[in-house]
Design a protein around this motif. Structure first.
Motif, PDB file in Angstrom:
ATOM      1  N   SER A  24       0.830  -1.208   0.000  1.00 21.26           N
ATOM      2  CA  SER A  24       0.000   0.000   0.000  1.00 21.26           C
ATOM      3  C   SER A  24       0.862   1.255   0.000  1.00 21.26           C
ATOM      4  CB  SER A  24      -0.933  -0.011   1.213  1.00 21.26           C
ATOM      5  OG  SER A  24      -1.785  -1.139   1.185  1.00 21.26           O
ATOM      6  N   ARG A  70      -4.701   5.113   3.126  1.00 20.83           N
ATOM      7  CA  ARG A  70      -5.844   4.385   3.697  1.00 20.83           C
ATOM      8  C   ARG A  70      -6.753   3.846   2.599  1.00 20.83           C
ATOM      9  NH1 ARG A  70      -5.792   8.925   7.362  1.00 20.83           N
ATOM     10  NH2 ARG A  70      -5.005   8.292   9.416  1.00 20.83           N
ATOM     11  N   GLU A  71      -6.953   4.644   1.555  1.00 21.82           N
ATOM     12  CA  GLU A  71      -7.796   4.218   0.440  1.00 21.82           C
ATOM     13  C   GLU A  71      -7.222   2.970  -0.232  1.00 21.82           C
ATOM     14  OE1 GLU A  71      -9.781   6.238  -3.564  1.00 21.82           O
ATOM     15  OE2 GLU A  71      -7.877   7.009  -2.801  1.00 21.82           O
ATOM     16  N   LEU A  74      -7.249  -0.109   2.347  1.00 26.41           N
ATOM     17  CA  LEU A  74      -8.572  -0.673   2.610  1.00 26.41           C
ATOM     18  C   LEU A  74      -9.072  -1.525   1.451  1.00 26.41           C
ATOM     19  CD1 LEU A  74     -10.383   2.261   4.440  1.00 26.41           C
ATOM     20  CD2 LEU A  74      -9.839  -0.001   5.371  1.00 26.41           C
ATOM     21  N   HIS A  77      -7.291  -4.759   2.138  1.00 25.19           N
ATOM     22  CA  HIS A  77      -7.229  -5.171   3.537  1.00 25.19           C
ATOM     23  C   HIS A  77      -7.784  -6.564   3.821  1.00 25.19           C
ATOM     24  CE1 HIS A  77      -8.621  -5.280   7.777  1.00 25.19           C
ATOM     25  NE2 HIS A  77      -7.550  -4.548   8.018  1.00 25.19           N
ATOM     26  N   ASP A  78      -9.038  -6.791   3.497  1.00 21.17           N
ATOM     27  CA  ASP A  78      -9.699  -8.027   3.913  1.00 21.17           C
ATOM     28  C   ASP A  78      -9.093  -9.264   3.260  1.00 21.17           C
ATOM     29  OD1 ASP A  78     -11.220  -6.183   5.224  1.00 21.17           O
ATOM     30  OD2 ASP A  78     -13.134  -6.770   4.334  1.00 21.17           O
ATOM     31  N   LYS A 107      -3.033   2.436  14.135  1.00 19.71           N
ATOM     32  CA  LYS A 107      -4.062   2.306  13.097  1.00 19.71           C
ATOM     33  C   LYS A 107      -5.368   2.930  13.590  1.00 19.71           C
ATOM     34  CE  LYS A 107      -4.093  -1.153  10.311  1.00 19.71           C
ATOM     35  NZ  LYS A 107      -4.055  -2.532   9.788  1.00 19.71           N
ATOM     36  N   VAL A 111     -10.677   0.744  11.404  1.00 17.50           N
ATOM     37  CA  VAL A 111      -9.923  -0.242  10.631  1.00 17.50           C
ATOM     38  C   VAL A 111      -9.301  -1.278  11.565  1.00 17.50           C
ATOM     39  CG1 VAL A 111      -8.106  -0.588   8.927  1.00 17.50           C
ATOM     40  CG2 VAL A 111      -9.433   1.528   8.916  1.00 17.50           C
ATOM     41  N   ARG A 114     -11.950  -3.661  12.735  1.00 15.75           N
ATOM     42  CA  ARG A 114     -12.299  -4.510  11.589  1.00 15.75           C
ATOM     43  C   ARG A 114     -11.277  -5.628  11.430  1.00 15.75           C
ATOM     44  NH1 ARG A 114     -13.086  -1.832   5.620  1.00 15.75           N
ATOM     45  NH2 ARG A 114     -12.724  -3.652   4.295  1.00 15.75           N
TER      46      ARG A 114
END
Length: 216
Positions: A24, A70-71, A74, A77-78, A107, A111, A114
């Motif tokens: 990222s 962050r964009e 994310l 991320h998952d 963080k 997030v 999550r």
């Protein structure tokens, strides 16, 4: 020493997010500072807050660059977040022994929670504190003091566990035991100048160290 409270960093300590974070940051670096960094240099950005990273690169665009990171993060991320082997078992054993557990991270809270949920470890923690819950990130001890206040913890019986020098220095600054984990990216030789109280090689050794005082 009998510990009653364990504070843990998230990225690189509980969660295997090293590749997620590095990839990222590399996207943001290539978009904004093309050719300045090599992909293999991204590990240096695993640990510091976004404010520190992007503020050092371009103070005037700190918020913009952090938002872009962050964009990008994310979106990945998952699919890319994972848990280090032995972490869940360690947390379960510590909880069964009656220890109070908290996550303290740079963080953002939404997030962070999550990620904790995706890893299936939310139930083990008595408090989860992200960067929007305090003003000064690690190595400043503010976030640790906040967690300790929430957990009614004392310095003498608390431990801070992390994979980076920010965690170790924050623990030392807070006057608690500091433990460096050797299962992530940073090496023992890297961390030694920051004087951690203890270095452990895997979650089982960490569990044994924390519980040793209770079982003595």
């Amino acid at each position: 020493m009998t510990f009653k409270t364990v504070l843990l960093d998230f990225d690189g300590t509980l969660a295997d997010t090293n590749r997620l974070i590095s990839e990222s940051h590399f996207v943001v670096m290539e978009e904004n500072f093309p050719g300045r960094f090599k992909k293999e240099e991204m590990a240096q950005f695993n640990g510091p807050s976004l404010e520190e990273i992007y503020g050092n690169l371009d103070q005037s665009r700190q918020q913009e660059l952090g938002a872009r990171y962050r964009e990008v993060m994310l979106a990945k991320h998952d699919d890319m977040i994972g848990i280090f082997p032995g972490i869940k078992e360690m947390l379960e054993n510590l909880k069964q022994e009656g220890l109070r557990l908290g996550v303290v991270s740079t963080k953002r809270s939404d997030v962070l929670k999550r990620g904790v949920s995706i890893l299936g470890i939310t139930e083990y923690f008595d408090t989860i504190i992200g960067s929007d819950g305090f003003s000064h990130p690690k190595p400043d001890p503010e976030s640790l003091f906040l967690a300790m206040e929430r957990l009614d913890a004392e310095r003498e019986t608390s431990v801070m566990v992390g994979d980076n020098h920010h965690d170790i220095v924050a623990g030392n600054n807070a006057g608690v035991t500091s433990v460096f984990v050797g299962w992530s990216e940073k090496t023992t030789s890297f961390i030694q100048p920051y004087r951690p109280t203890k270095i452990v090689k895997d979650p089982q050794e960490l569990e044994e160290y924390i519980l040793s005082g209770m079982r003595a």
